[in-house]
Design a protein around this motif. Structure first.
Motif, PDB file in Angstrom:
ATOM      1  N   ALA A  78       2.156  -3.732  19.882  1.00  0.00           N
ATOM      2  CA  ALA A  78       3.589  -3.691  20.184  1.00  0.00           C
ATOM      3  C   ALA A  78       4.162  -2.369  19.675  1.00  0.00           C
ATOM      4  O   ALA A  78       3.544  -1.683  18.875  1.00  0.00           O
ATOM      5  N   ALA A  79       5.337  -2.066  20.161  1.00  0.00           N
ATOM      6  CA  ALA A  79       6.023  -0.859  19.693  1.00  0.00           C
ATOM      7  C   ALA A  79       6.299  -0.995  18.200  1.00  0.00           C
ATOM      8  O   ALA A  79       6.523  -2.089  17.699  1.00  0.00           O
ATOM      9  N   GLU A  80       6.255   0.118  17.521  1.00  0.00           N
ATOM     10  CA  GLU A  80       6.545   0.093  16.097  1.00  0.00           C
ATOM     11  C   GLU A  80       7.305   1.354  15.713  1.00  0.00           C
ATOM     12  O   GLU A  80       7.314   2.333  16.462  1.00  0.00           O
ATOM     13  N   ARG A  81       7.949   1.308  14.547  1.00  0.00           N
ATOM     14  CA  ARG A  81       8.681   2.476  14.063  1.00  0.00           C
ATOM     15  C   ARG A  81       8.280   2.743  12.617  1.00  0.00           C
ATOM     16  O   ARG A  81       8.039   1.813  11.848  1.00  0.00           O
ATOM     17  N   GLU A  82       8.214   4.012  12.276  1.00  0.00           N
ATOM     18  CA  GLU A  82       7.859   4.389  10.918  1.00  0.00           C
ATOM     19  C   GLU A  82       9.045   4.143  10.000  1.00  0.00           C
ATOM     20  O   GLU A  82      10.171   4.562  10.285  1.00  0.00           O
ATOM     21  N   LEU A  83       8.786   3.448   8.886  1.00  0.00           N
ATOM     22  CA  LEU A  83       9.831   3.168   7.901  1.00  0.00           C
ATOM     23  C   LEU A  83       9.830   4.186   6.771  1.00  0.00           C
ATOM     24  O   LEU A  83      10.853   4.396   6.133  1.00  0.00           O
ATOM     25  N   GLY A  84       8.678   4.783   6.510  1.00  0.00           N
ATOM     26  CA  GLY A  84       8.587   5.764   5.437  1.00  0.00           C
ATOM     27  C   GLY A  84       7.268   5.667   4.711  1.00  0.00           C
ATOM     28  O   GLY A  84       6.359   4.941   5.106  1.00  0.00           O
ATOM     29  N   THR A  85       7.174   6.417   3.619  1.00  0.00           N
ATOM     30  CA  THR A  85       5.976   6.387   2.786  1.00  0.00           C
ATOM     31  C   THR A  85       6.311   5.687   1.481  1.00  0.00           C
ATOM     32  O   THR A  85       7.474   5.621   1.064  1.00  0.00           O
ATOM     33  N   THR A  86       5.275   5.164   0.843  1.00  0.00           N
ATOM     34  CA  THR A  86       5.454   4.421  -0.392  1.00  0.00           C
ATOM     35  C   THR A  86       4.201   4.566  -1.242  1.00  0.00           C
ATOM     36  O   THR A  86       3.117   4.813  -0.723  1.00  0.00           O
ATOM     37  N   ILE A  87       4.372   4.419  -2.529  1.00  0.00           N
ATOM     38  CA  ILE A  87       3.240   4.368  -3.442  1.00  0.00           C
ATOM     39  C   ILE A  87       2.881   2.892  -3.602  1.00  0.00           C
ATOM     40  O   ILE A  87       3.741   2.064  -3.889  1.00  0.00           O
ATOM     41  N   LEU A 147      -7.907  -1.224   4.218  1.00  0.00           N
ATOM     42  CA  LEU A 147      -7.482   0.171   4.186  1.00  0.00           C
ATOM     43  C   LEU A 147      -8.544   1.087   3.575  1.00  0.00           C
ATOM     44  O   LEU A 147      -8.580   2.274   3.860  1.00  0.00           O
ATOM     45  N   GLY A 148      -9.400   0.531   2.733  1.00  0.00           N
ATOM     46  CA  GLY A 148     -10.377   1.361   2.032  1.00  0.00           C
ATOM     47  C   GLY A 148      -9.719   2.181   0.936  1.00  0.00           C
ATOM     48  O   GLY A 148     -10.249   3.202   0.510  1.00  0.00           O
ATOM     49  N   ALA A 149      -8.554   1.730   0.468  1.00  0.00           N
ATOM     50  CA  ALA A 149      -7.829   2.428  -0.595  1.00  0.00           C
ATOM     51  C   ALA A 149      -8.364   1.959  -1.946  1.00  0.00           C
ATOM     52  O   ALA A 149      -8.810   0.820  -2.078  1.00  0.00           O
ATOM     53  N   PRO A 150      -8.296   2.808  -2.952  1.00  0.00           N
ATOM     54  CA  PRO A 150      -8.801   2.424  -4.273  1.00  0.00           C
ATOM     55  C   PRO A 150      -7.922   1.341  -4.904  1.00  0.00           C
ATOM     56  O   PRO A 150      -6.708   1.511  -5.015  1.00  0.00           O
ATOM     57  N   LEU A 151      -8.539   0.239  -5.321  1.00  0.00           N
ATOM     58  CA  LEU A 151      -7.788  -0.877  -5.905  1.00  0.00           C
ATOM     59  C   LEU A 151      -7.092  -0.496  -7.196  1.00  0.00           C
ATOM     60  O   LEU A 151      -6.033  -1.028  -7.517  1.00  0.00           O
ATOM     61  N   THR A 152      -7.671   0.405  -7.953  1.00  0.00           N
ATOM     62  CA  THR A 152      -7.101   0.771  -9.237  1.00  0.00           C
ATOM     63  C   THR A 152      -6.265   2.045  -9.160  1.00  0.00           C
ATOM     64  O   THR A 152      -5.743   2.500 -10.167  1.00  0.00           O
ATOM     65  N   GLY A 153      -6.147   2.615  -7.974  1.00  0.00           N
ATOM     66  CA  GLY A 153      -5.342   3.814  -7.802  1.00  0.00           C
ATOM     67  C   GLY A 153      -3.923   3.462  -7.401  1.00  0.00           C
ATOM     68  O   GLY A 153      -3.542   2.293  -7.322  1.00  0.00           O
ATOM     69  N   LEU A 154      -3.149   4.472  -7.151  1.00  0.00           N
ATOM     70  CA  LEU A 154      -1.796   4.312  -6.631  1.00  0.00           C
ATOM     71  C   LEU A 154      -1.695   5.152  -5.364  1.00  0.00           C
ATOM     72  O   LEU A 154      -1.044   6.189  -5.336  1.00  0.00           O
ATOM     73  N   PRO A 155      -2.340   4.686  -4.287  1.00  0.00           N
ATOM     74  CA  PRO A 155      -2.368   5.496  -3.068  1.00  0.00           C
ATOM     75  C   PRO A 155      -1.009   5.537  -2.372  1.00  0.00           C
ATOM     76  O   PRO A 155      -0.222   4.601  -2.455  1.00  0.00           O
ATOM     77  N   GLU A 156      -0.765   6.634  -1.684  1.00  0.00           N
ATOM     78  CA  GLU A 156       0.434   6.749  -0.860  1.00  0.00           C
ATOM     79  C   GLU A 156       0.099   6.173   0.514  1.00  0.00           C
ATOM     80  O   GLU A 156      -0.931   6.516   1.096  1.00  0.00           O
ATOM     81  N   LEU A 157       0.951   5.290   1.012  1.00  0.00           N
ATOM     82  CA  LEU A 157       0.761   4.659   2.313  1.00  0.00           C
ATOM     83  C   LEU A 157       1.962   4.947   3.201  1.00  0.00           C
ATOM     84  O   LEU A 157       3.081   5.119   2.713  1.00  0.00           O
TER      85      LEU A 157
END
Length: 165
Positions: A78-87, A147-157
């Motif tokens: 479906a159509a989507e819109r970017e809301l922003g980035t977050t830690i 996502l394959g993001a590090p569980l103990t990190g603070l990735p930017e999404l």
């Protein structure tokens, strides 16, 4: 003196665990009332059962199936819109399914997270936190794993609203 300061630092960190993602939740029927199960607004967020009470590892806390992970990783339809980035940080591992608690939404809705570190994305239920903009997002264990993001990190999404699986 160094030993005392080290012990004090550890005690201060552990004191925060009473309210963090690993805090014990009251059992169903316990004083304070149990939450009623709710219908998820995102199809990929709903089906996983809660983890067993004796869960200790990420594999034990993640009760989603490979099929559910594949559906969550599928491209949005479906159509989507970017809301922003977050830690992002790891949310409550006892809360099953694919979800993200974020201040970028004010109502629960279907959405998608993208981890620019590797380009992976996952469809989730976006849940409002009521927090200040920039206060960060808590992400479910299965969503972090897709996502394959590090569980103990603070990735930017990158957060998108409007996708549906």
């Amino acid at each position: 003196m160094k030993g005392f300061l080290g012990m004090a630092a550890v005690a201060a960190l552990l004191a925060g665990c009473a309210e963090g993602p690993f805090a014990m939740k009251p059992k169903a029927g316990a004083a304070g009332g149990a939450e009623e199960p709710r219908e998820s607004v995102a199809p990929v967020a709903a089906a996983a059962p809660p983890p067993p009470e004796n869960a200790r590892t990420a594999a034990q806390f993640d009760t989603t199936t490979e099929e559910e992970k594949q559906a969550a990783a599928a491209a949005p339809v479906a159509a989507e819109r970017e809301l922003g980035t977050t830690i992002a940080s790891l949310g409550d591992p006892t809360d099953p399914g694919f979800w993200a608690e974020t201040p970028l939404v004010t109502t629960a809705q279907a959405g998608r997270l993208v981890y620019p570190g590797n380009g992976n994305s996952v469809q989730v239920e976006l849940r409002p936190t009521g927090g200040e903009a920039g206060s960060g997002t808590r992400v479910s264990l299965p969503a972090f794993q897709v996502l394959g993001a590090p569980l103990t990190g603070l990735p930017e999404l990158v957060v998108y609203a409007g996708s549906a699986g």
